[in-house]
Design an enzyme around this catalytic site. Structure first.
Site, PDB file in Angstrom:
ATOM      1  N   THR A   7     -91.375 -46.886 -55.514  1.00 53.87           N
ATOM      2  CA  THR A   7     -90.371 -47.920 -55.766  1.00 53.87           C
ATOM      3  C   THR A   7     -90.469 -48.340 -57.242  1.00 53.87           C
ATOM      4  O   THR A   7     -89.847 -47.739 -58.086  1.00 53.87           O
ATOM      5  CB  THR A   7     -90.557 -49.122 -54.819  1.00 53.87           C
ATOM      6  OG1 THR A   7     -91.919 -49.564 -54.873  1.00 53.87           O
ATOM      7  CG2 THR A   7     -90.202 -48.737 -53.390  1.00 53.87           C
ATOM      8  N   LYS A  38     -98.378 -44.886 -52.941  1.00 56.94           N
ATOM      9  CA  LYS A  38     -97.487 -45.630 -53.815  1.00 56.94           C
ATOM     10  C   LYS A  38     -97.959 -47.068 -53.833  1.00 56.94           C
ATOM     11  O   LYS A  38     -98.588 -47.555 -52.884  1.00 56.94           O
ATOM     12  CB  LYS A  38     -96.030 -45.531 -53.364  1.00 56.94           C
ATOM     13  CG  LYS A  38     -95.715 -46.182 -52.021  1.00 56.94           C
ATOM     14  CD  LYS A  38     -95.453 -47.685 -52.018  1.00 56.94           C
ATOM     15  CE  LYS A  38     -94.366 -48.069 -52.973  1.00 56.94           C
ATOM     16  NZ  LYS A  38     -94.177 -49.584 -52.930  1.00 56.94           N
ATOM     17  N   GLU A  81     -97.343 -53.496 -61.913  1.00 59.35           N
ATOM     18  CA  GLU A  81     -96.036 -53.743 -62.537  1.00 59.35           C
ATOM     19  C   GLU A  81     -96.197 -54.411 -63.901  1.00 59.35           C
ATOM     20  O   GLU A  81     -96.759 -55.499 -64.025  1.00 59.35           O
ATOM     21  CB  GLU A  81     -95.184 -54.612 -61.611  1.00 59.35           C
ATOM     22  CG  GLU A  81     -94.735 -53.852 -60.369  1.00 59.35           C
ATOM     23  CD  GLU A  81     -94.013 -54.699 -59.352  1.00 59.35           C
ATOM     24  OE1 GLU A  81     -93.347 -54.110 -58.493  1.00 59.35           O
ATOM     25  OE2 GLU A  81     -94.120 -55.938 -59.412  1.00 59.35           O
ATOM     26  N   THR A  97     -81.563 -57.121 -57.816  1.00 54.14           N
ATOM     27  CA  THR A  97     -80.279 -57.059 -58.516  1.00 54.14           C
ATOM     28  C   THR A  97     -80.307 -56.091 -59.689  1.00 54.14           C
ATOM     29  O   THR A  97     -79.300 -55.905 -60.364  1.00 54.14           O
ATOM     30  CB  THR A  97     -79.873 -58.456 -59.015  1.00 54.14           C
ATOM     31  OG1 THR A  97     -80.923 -58.989 -59.837  1.00 54.14           O
ATOM     32  CG2 THR A  97     -79.627 -59.387 -57.844  1.00 54.14           C
ATOM     33  N   THR A 114     -98.977 -54.136 -51.549  1.00 51.78           N
ATOM     34  CA  THR A 114     -97.781 -53.340 -51.256  1.00 51.78           C
ATOM     35  C   THR A 114     -98.086 -51.918 -51.600  1.00 51.78           C
ATOM     36  O   THR A 114     -97.864 -51.494 -52.702  1.00 51.78           O
ATOM     37  CB  THR A 114     -96.585 -53.769 -52.087  1.00 51.78           C
ATOM     38  OG1 THR A 114     -96.316 -55.101 -51.793  1.00 51.78           O
ATOM     39  CG2 THR A 114     -95.341 -53.010 -51.706  1.00 51.78           C
TER      40      THR A 114
END
Length: 385
Positions: free
Chosen positions: A143, A165, A255, A385, A176
């Site tokens: 992702t 992942k 991230e 978004t 996650t």
């Protein structure tokens, strides 16, 4: 660059596809199986299903999708997860009750079942054990990951290969992340379950990127039994090595991360206590931002350790900083001996290591995380978004 780890295991074939944000992966491997899952109360539909199906201790295949977590989707979500296993079972010619299922992506949205059905049928036509197939498989489940994650541990009598992942919403009790692990070792389901539980405790459960715990965390392990029997202890050590590699890769790919952060806590009364302190330090926003800014504000490490709920004498601790090559003392038995110039130099690379000795016992544990950057806010501020 294609890499072969999961597909290096005897009896394993795989394939995957990614279309925009939506991917699907299939893994064909039959044998004894075990799984570990998120501790989040709001468990996703595939987690609820797999907690039941894994009790048999056998799997013949795994299907996983990315782009939609199928979490907080109620009865419909559970039925969709069940339908995913039926799609895979039909495509691969196995019982759907022996198919593992996983999902990752946005929470609170329903799966596009026609898309999954089409992708499953297409992917099933080209399952192989080639590096290209493995690359497609791991990219299908990514992702916000920047880099695919593979691990391979080869022993004289057996092999363990894995893909994973994960890069955000990472916290202890699994973050996650999705991990699929296969081995050609011959091992019974009970021993496999115990080995996976221990490996998870010492690796995946010690990774912290942001302190948020996902609804979809899952690690599945299948033993095809195409090599000889193994000693449980030897297998357990190899599995931990494999999972540690994945955990470190997840932490390094956090991230927005620019540095891998590693914290080893020694001199603790128990391993669990050492792990608790290490995780609190790894999770500290003040520690993470200092690492990002290459600011040798090591006092934040001591402060974080002090609120971990583990008893120790702050005036007896020792602390070092390292870049993996050079190691510099900061505190020795409560006495400040820091050379801030050297400490700052140790923070210039892509890996920062703190070693903290509590002086309260003989046990130790290591945890992994990453720095906290502006990019993390950018990624998660616009995730849907």
């Amino acid at each position: 660059m294609s890499y072969k780890s999961l597909c290096a295991v005897k009896g394993v074939t795989a394939n995957g596809v990614k279309e925009g944000k939506f991917g699907l992966a299939l893994i064909r491997a039959s044998g004894t199986a075990a799984g570990v899952f998120t501790a989040n109360l709001a468990k996703a539909a595939p987690i609820e299903l797999m907690r039941k199906q894994i009790k048999k201790g056998l799997l013949d295949a795994i299907i996983a999708n990315s782009g939609c977590a199928n979490a907080y989707t109620g009865t419909r979500g559970y039925e969709d997860a069940l339908t995913m296993t039926e799609y895979a079972g039909s495509a691969l010619g196995v019982d759907s009750a022996s198919v593992g299922v996983a999902s990752t992506g946005v929470i609170g949205r329903y799966l596009d079942m026609p898309l999954i059905r089409r992708q499953c049928a297409d992917v099933a036509l080209n399952l192989t054990s080639t590096p290209v197939a493995e690359d497609r498989t791991v990219r299908a489940i990514m992702t916000t990951d920047i880099r695919p994650k593979h691990a391979l541990v080869e022993r004289e009598d057996f092999t363990i290969g894995a893909i994973a992942k994960g890069s955000g919403m990472i916290a202890p009790n699994m973050g996650t992340m999705i991990a699929f692990i296969c081995t050609d070792a011959t091992i019974d389901a009970k021993s496999l379950k115990e080995a996976l539980r221990l490996a998870t405790t010492r690796t995946f459960n010690r990774v912290v990127v942001d302190g948020d715990m996902s609804t979809n965390d899952i690690a599945l392990c299948i033993a095809t039994g195409e090599s000889g029997k193994v000693k449980p202890g030897e297998f357990s050590d190899a599995l931990e090595t494999c999972c540690r590699s994945l955990a470190q890769q997840i932490a390094a790919d956090g991230e927005g991360a620019s540095k891998l952060l590693e914290v080893t806590v020694r001199g603790a009364p128990k391993e669990t206590a050492a792990a608790k302190v290490a995780r609190v330090v790894i999770e500290s926003p003040l520690v993470k931002t200092a690492v990002y800014g290459e600011d040798p504000n090591w006092g934040r490490v001591i402060a974080a350790a002090g609120r971990a709920g583990v008893k120790f004498d702050p005036n007896a601790v020792s602390l070092w900083i390292s870049d993996g090559k050079n190691k510099y003392p900061l505190v020795k038995s409560g006495e400040i001996i820091a050379d801030l110039t050297k400490a700052k130099a140790a923070m210039h690379g892509d890996k920062v290591i703190f070693v903290l000795d509590l002086g309260a016992g003989k046990e130790e544990a290591t945890a992994w995380g990453c720095d906290l950057t502006e990019k993390y806010v950018e990624i998660n501020g616009k995730y849907t978004t």
